[in-house]
Motif scaffolding. Structure first.
Motif, PDB file in Angstrom:
ATOM      1  N   GLU A 198      27.806  37.618  38.582  1.00  0.00           N
ATOM      2  CA  GLU A 198      28.509  36.784  39.550  1.00  0.00           C
ATOM      3  C   GLU A 198      29.466  35.870  38.824  1.00  0.00           C
ATOM      4  O   GLU A 198      30.468  35.481  39.283  1.00  0.00           O
TER       5      GLU A 198
ATOM      6  N   LEU B   3      32.506  38.137  38.177  1.00  0.00           N
ATOM      7  CA  LEU B   3      33.220  38.113  39.279  1.00  0.00           C
ATOM      8  C   LEU B   3      33.950  36.898  39.608  1.00  0.00           C
ATOM      9  O   LEU B   3      35.461  37.123  40.138  1.00  0.00           O
TER      10      LEU B   3
ATOM     11  N   ARG C 164      38.133  36.754  40.010  1.00  0.00           N
ATOM     12  CA  ARG C 164      38.941  36.453  41.110  1.00  0.00           C
ATOM     13  C   ARG C 164      39.864  35.182  40.929  1.00  0.00           C
ATOM     14  O   ARG C 164      40.824  35.203  41.444  1.00  0.00           O
TER      15      ARG C 164
ATOM     16  N   TRP D 263      36.917  45.392  42.806  1.00  0.00           N
ATOM     17  CA  TRP D 263      35.535  44.604  42.315  1.00  0.00           C
ATOM     18  C   TRP D 263      35.721  43.105  43.138  1.00  0.00           C
ATOM     19  O   TRP D 263      34.717  42.890  43.976  1.00  0.00           O
ATOM     20  N   VAL D 264      36.809  42.688  43.141  1.00  0.00           N
ATOM     21  CA  VAL D 264      36.966  41.240  44.000  1.00  0.00           C
ATOM     22  C   VAL D 264      37.045  41.627  45.395  1.00  0.00           C
ATOM     23  O   VAL D 264      36.647  40.921  46.155  1.00  0.00           O
TER      24      VAL D 264
ATOM     25  N   GLY E  15      32.079  41.940  44.900  1.00  0.00           N
ATOM     26  CA  GLY E  15      30.983  42.582  44.161  1.00  0.00           C
ATOM     27  C   GLY E  15      29.998  43.556  44.940  1.00  0.00           C
ATOM     28  O   GLY E  15      28.879  43.828  44.191  1.00  0.00           O
TER      29      GLY E  15
ATOM     30  N   LEU F 289      29.922  46.903  39.151  1.00  0.00           N
ATOM     31  CA  LEU F 289      30.963  47.145  38.438  1.00  0.00           C
ATOM     32  C   LEU F 289      30.767  48.456  37.686  1.00  0.00           C
ATOM     33  O   LEU F 289      31.691  49.042  37.223  1.00  0.00           O
TER      34      LEU F 289
END
Length: 206
Positions: A115, A118, A122, A180-181, A185, A189
């Motif tokens: 997290e 991520l 971002r 992924w962004v 999430g 990944l």
């Protein structure tokens, strides 16, 4: 004679203790920074405020992160990935070994670590100063991957084949980060990386 206490430890034990302490401090600074970015915005959060929240001095902050952008770009995953890549069986082709290494590293990371990663990705995409530093970060990672790939193959890390291999992997990982962004999430990944490297190994059938 009793064993020395951690405070009086010397040699490898002391070095390991120092490294763990540094890792905890680095992680605390980064965690507090991400919390403050979420609460106040990246531009409105100063280094001084981050240092105060992490209970370190600004000079200590700069020992771990030379710039505020480094909070978004620096992590512990490159050396972990290199170690996992190096540890794969020698008979595996480079892309297969790298796929296994990525999966091992990402699956070992806890939910909180992923997290945090991520959130940093971002922000790195959204903050102009961080985007401008991304190339430097990618070149550094390319050198790491090229070094391990060359070591496994007994090749020169500066050879065109090795450098193209490492560059191709990074080229495949860039859209992985974007996806992924975009999916916030929800897709692991490890699965995104595995899909991208599989496509690369198949010659990008489009």
């Amino acid at each position: 004679m009793s064993a020395p206490s951690p405070a009086g430890a010397t040699g490898p034990a002391a070095a390991g203790l120092r490294e763990r302490k540094k890792a905890r401090t680095r992680r605390a600074i980064q965690d507090h920074a991400l919390r403050l970015f979420a609460e106040h915005g990246y531009d409105n959060t100063t280094v001084e405020r981050i240092a105060e929240a992490a209970e370190v001095s600004p000079s200590t902050f700069f020992r771990y992160f030379p710039t505020k952008e480094d909070l978004l770009l620096r992590d512990e995953y490159d050396p972990l990935l290199a170690e996992a890549f190096r540890a794969q069986p020698s008979h595996l082709p480079p892309l297969a070994a790298l796929r296994a290494a990525f999966r091992a590293v990402t699956e070992e990371a806890g939910d909180a670590d992923l997290e945090s990663a991520l959130t940093r990705v971002r922000l790195a995409m959204a903050v102009p100063a961080a985007r401008a530093r991304t190339l430097e970060n990618l070149l550094s990672m390319m050198d790491v991957l090229a070094g391990v790939a060359a070591e496994r193959a007994g090749a020169d890390p500066r050879s065109p084949a090795v450098r193209v291999f490492a560059g191709s992997v990074l080229g495949a990982l860039l859209p992985v980060m974007v996806t992924w962004v975009e999916c916030d999430g929800r897709t692991p990944l490890a699965d995104l990386v595995d899909e991208a490297l599989t496509l690369l190994s198949e010659g990008l059938p489009v």
